[in-house]
Scaffold this motif. Sequence first.
Motif, PDB file in Angstrom:
ATOM      1  N   ASP A 131       0.859  -1.185   0.000  1.00  0.00           N
ATOM      2  CA  ASP A 131       0.000   0.000   0.000  1.00  0.00           C
ATOM      3  C   ASP A 131       0.891   1.228   0.000  1.00  0.00           C
ATOM      4  O   ASP A 131       1.442   1.605   1.038  1.00  0.00           O
ATOM      5  N   GLY A 132       1.043   1.838  -1.170  1.00  0.00           N
ATOM      6  CA  GLY A 132       1.937   2.982  -1.274  1.00  0.00           C
ATOM      7  C   GLY A 132       3.376   2.554  -1.035  1.00  0.00           C
ATOM      8  O   GLY A 132       3.885   1.637  -1.679  1.00  0.00           O
ATOM      9  N   ILE A 133       4.032   3.184  -0.060  1.00  0.00           N
ATOM     10  CA  ILE A 133       5.426   2.834   0.222  1.00  0.00           C
ATOM     11  C   ILE A 133       5.533   1.634   1.161  1.00  0.00           C
ATOM     12  O   ILE A 133       6.625   1.115   1.378  1.00  0.00           O
ATOM     13  N   VAL A 134       4.428   1.195   1.713  1.00  0.00           N
ATOM     14  CA  VAL A 134       4.429   0.051   2.625  1.00  0.00           C
ATOM     15  C   VAL A 134       4.468  -1.246   1.829  1.00  0.00           C
ATOM     16  O   VAL A 134       3.704  -1.430   0.878  1.00  0.00           O
ATOM     17  N   ASP A 135       5.372  -2.125   2.199  1.00  0.00           N
ATOM     18  CA  ASP A 135       5.460  -3.446   1.579  1.00  0.00           C
ATOM     19  C   ASP A 135       5.711  -4.447   2.700  1.00  0.00           C
ATOM     20  O   ASP A 135       6.817  -4.538   3.240  1.00  0.00           O
ATOM     21  N   GLU A 136       4.681  -5.180   3.079  1.00  0.00           N
ATOM     22  CA  GLU A 136       4.748  -6.110   4.199  1.00  0.00           C
ATOM     23  C   GLU A 136       4.203  -7.468   3.783  1.00  0.00           C
ATOM     24  O   GLU A 136       3.577  -7.605   2.729  1.00  0.00           O
ATOM     25  N   ALA A 137       4.423  -8.447   4.638  1.00  0.00           N
ATOM     26  CA  ALA A 137       3.849  -9.771   4.403  1.00  0.00           C
ATOM     27  C   ALA A 137       3.573 -10.445   5.737  1.00  0.00           C
ATOM     28  O   ALA A 137       4.391 -10.374   6.660  1.00  0.00           O
ATOM     29  N   GLU A 138       2.408 -11.070   5.812  1.00  0.00           N
ATOM     30  CA  GLU A 138       2.081 -11.920   6.946  1.00  0.00           C
ATOM     31  C   GLU A 138       2.485 -13.350   6.618  1.00  0.00           C
ATOM     32  O   GLU A 138       2.413 -13.777   5.466  1.00  0.00           O
ATOM     33  N   TYR A 405      13.030  -6.876  10.185  1.00  0.00           N
ATOM     34  CA  TYR A 405      12.164  -6.299  11.208  1.00  0.00           C
ATOM     35  C   TYR A 405      10.763  -6.878  11.031  1.00  0.00           C
ATOM     36  O   TYR A 405      10.223  -6.909   9.920  1.00  0.00           O
ATOM     37  N   SER A 406      10.168  -7.314  12.122  1.00  0.00           N
ATOM     38  CA  SER A 406       8.808  -7.854  12.068  1.00  0.00           C
ATOM     39  C   SER A 406       8.091  -7.514  13.358  1.00  0.00           C
ATOM     40  O   SER A 406       8.698  -7.093  14.334  1.00  0.00           O
ATOM     41  N   GLY A 413      -0.724 -13.734  12.465  1.00  0.00           N
ATOM     42  CA  GLY A 413      -0.623 -12.345  12.061  1.00  0.00           C
ATOM     43  C   GLY A 413       0.800 -11.827  12.056  1.00  0.00           C
ATOM     44  O   GLY A 413       1.031 -10.639  11.750  1.00  0.00           O
ATOM     45  N   GLU A 414       1.786 -12.682  12.389  1.00  0.00           N
ATOM     46  CA  GLU A 414       3.190 -12.263  12.338  1.00  0.00           C
ATOM     47  C   GLU A 414       3.466 -11.572  11.004  1.00  0.00           C
ATOM     48  O   GLU A 414       3.199 -12.126   9.934  1.00  0.00           O
ATOM     49  N   HIS A 419      10.757  -4.348   3.178  1.00  0.00           N
ATOM     50  CA  HIS A 419      11.835  -3.403   2.873  1.00  0.00           C
ATOM     51  C   HIS A 419      13.055  -3.647   3.752  1.00  0.00           C
ATOM     52  O   HIS A 419      14.186  -3.353   3.347  1.00  0.00           O
ATOM     53  N   SER A 420      12.847  -4.190   4.950  1.00  0.00           N
ATOM     54  CA  SER A 420      13.979  -4.417   5.850  1.00  0.00           C
ATOM     55  C   SER A 420      14.917  -5.500   5.327  1.00  0.00           C
ATOM     56  O   SER A 420      16.073  -5.570   5.756  1.00  0.00           O
ATOM     57  N   ILE A 421      14.452  -6.348   4.407  1.00  0.00           N
ATOM     58  CA  ILE A 421      15.353  -7.318   3.775  1.00  0.00           C
ATOM     59  C   ILE A 421      16.497  -6.581   3.112  1.00  0.00           C
ATOM     60  O   ILE A 421      17.676  -6.926   3.261  1.00  0.00           O
ATOM     61  N   ARG A 422      16.158  -5.536   2.362  1.00  0.00           N
ATOM     62  CA  ARG A 422      17.189  -4.789   1.641  1.00  0.00           C
ATOM     63  C   ARG A 422      18.161  -4.104   2.597  1.00  0.00           C
ATOM     64  O   ARG A 422      19.382  -4.197   2.438  1.00  0.00           O
ATOM     65  N   ARG A 423      17.617  -3.383   3.552  1.00  0.00           N
ATOM     66  CA  ARG A 423      18.479  -2.632   4.459  1.00  0.00           C
ATOM     67  C   ARG A 423      19.403  -3.564   5.238  1.00  0.00           C
ATOM     68  O   ARG A 423      20.602  -3.302   5.369  1.00  0.00           O
ATOM     69  N   GLN A 424      18.857  -4.654   5.738  1.00  0.00           N
ATOM     70  CA  GLN A 424      19.654  -5.579   6.537  1.00  0.00           C
ATOM     71  C   GLN A 424      20.655  -6.362   5.699  1.00  0.00           C
ATOM     72  O   GLN A 424      21.772  -6.638   6.144  1.00  0.00           O
ATOM     73  N   ALA A 425      20.272  -6.735   4.487  1.00  0.00           N
ATOM     74  CA  ALA A 425      21.196  -7.471   3.618  1.00  0.00           C
ATOM     75  C   ALA A 425      22.374  -6.593   3.208  1.00  0.00           C
ATOM     76  O   ALA A 425      23.519  -7.062   3.131  1.00  0.00           O
ATOM     77  N   LYS A 426      22.124  -5.321   2.942  1.00  0.00           N
ATOM     78  CA  LYS A 426      23.217  -4.404   2.602  1.00  0.00           C
ATOM     79  C   LYS A 426      24.170  -4.245   3.780  1.00  0.00           C
ATOM     80  O   LYS A 426      25.396  -4.306   3.615  1.00  0.00           O
ATOM     81  N   ARG A 427      23.601  -4.005   4.954  1.00  0.00           N
ATOM     82  CA  ARG A 427      24.441  -3.889   6.148  1.00  0.00           C
ATOM     83  C   ARG A 427      25.290  -5.147   6.337  1.00  0.00           C
ATOM     84  O   ARG A 427      26.500  -5.078   6.588  1.00  0.00           O
ATOM     85  N   ALA A 428      24.637  -6.308   6.243  1.00  0.00           N
ATOM     86  CA  ALA A 428      25.336  -7.566   6.501  1.00  0.00           C
ATOM     87  C   ALA A 428      26.416  -7.830   5.462  1.00  0.00           C
ATOM     88  O   ALA A 428      27.528  -8.267   5.807  1.00  0.00           O
TER      89      ALA A 428
END
Length: 441
Positions: A131-138, A405-406, A413-414, A419-428
């Motif tokens: 939804d817009g800039i939000v990209d999540e998954a349950e 991040y979750s 409902g977890e 988007h945190s996949i990208r940020r964390q993978a780059k850091r790692a």
Amino acid sequence: MRQSLALTGAGLALAFCSPAFAQLSKSEAKMVATVDAEYERSVALLEKLVNQNSGSMNFDGVRKVGDMMRAELEPLGFKLEWLDMSAAGRAGHLVAAKQGKKGTKRLLLVAHLDTVFEPDSPFQKFVRKRDGIVDEAEGPGAGDDKGGMTVIIAALRAMQAAGTLKDANIEIHMTGDEEDSGDPIEVTRAPLIAAGKRADVALDFEGLVRDERRDMGSIARRSSNSWKLEVSGKTGHSSLIFSGTYGDGAAFELARILHRFRTELPEQNLTFNVGLIAAGQEAALDAGGIRATAAGKTNIIPGIALARGDFRTLSEEQTARVKTKMLAIVAESAPLTSARISFDPGAYPAMAPTAGNKALLNKLNFVNRDMGLAEMPALDPLKRGAGDISFVANDVDGLAGLGTYSRGDHAPGETVDLHSIRRQAKRAAILMTRLSKEKAD
């Protein structure tokens, strides 16, 4: 072996920097670009992992998730081994290793294949929500810890694309029973403990924690210890309670002991809980210690009382001190009663906030600076539970929380922030590349 990670520079005064990544090397910029380019591939991998149930007791499902990770890691040059743990009542662990340049730091990556959601759970499917800039998954385990495993793969693929993976010495341990460990735990965690003794750095890919909208660095995790309290008293007609013949009975004695726990145990970084109580003329716990039955009447002094609980500490020294206090309190029984406390085997040890762990977080924050990201302060350990990295914490410097991040973990409902996949993978990827170039002590 424990290595002391030396600090360089006068310190970190990080804020949001220019997004131009001016401090990244050419290969590091390539890693950043690769993670972005492969974002949808990473999401597809996470969906595949989540849609395969791998509750801790679903041995076939845990092995299938291991096979999925094997298919990702073998093309990256890793040698894979499945460690069967049927003797401990669990599926097993997947271990991946690759040799890099001799004399450089050996990295241990820690994650887990299993989830808390067994096949009978109604929560079974990956559902993406944009939804817009939000990209999540349950999805079951979308954050804990299939999101973390996805970050590992995204980071390693970025390193391969940039040419930095070939020189890195990396061993990955993906346990199959982190959520519900096998017995004896000394057997199920022996391979991980041995890997910690071989390593120079341990990186844990369980979930990233945010506090007040800031990404936090996890340099400590508290222990998890369970206990059982058994109290017996003289039973008889209730009109005779508190007398010199019958005493207080088991229920009051249990309450007295728990009250002393509440008033005498508190200290910094300690939490303790009573999770289950039963008392009566008859009382018993089931084999798993998670259900209790009791029978009695209002006019009968209860002859038995039982309680189950846990406590969490920040160091092994604190664990020993708390146990000593609890034993002393329980030993001082009221007249005509007796009590015994026992501590469950299979406790998770503590990961203390050592100087080496703090230095490792500082190195991650240099990565953040060079990427144009904000500093990650050290997380209050009261806000982080126990984890597998704690089993190697006495032997090697470590950093936790490198996964996604979750929110709502361990419940239907977890939800994972994709988007945190990208940020964390780059850091790692950048952190692992930099660490892998350092000389082993």
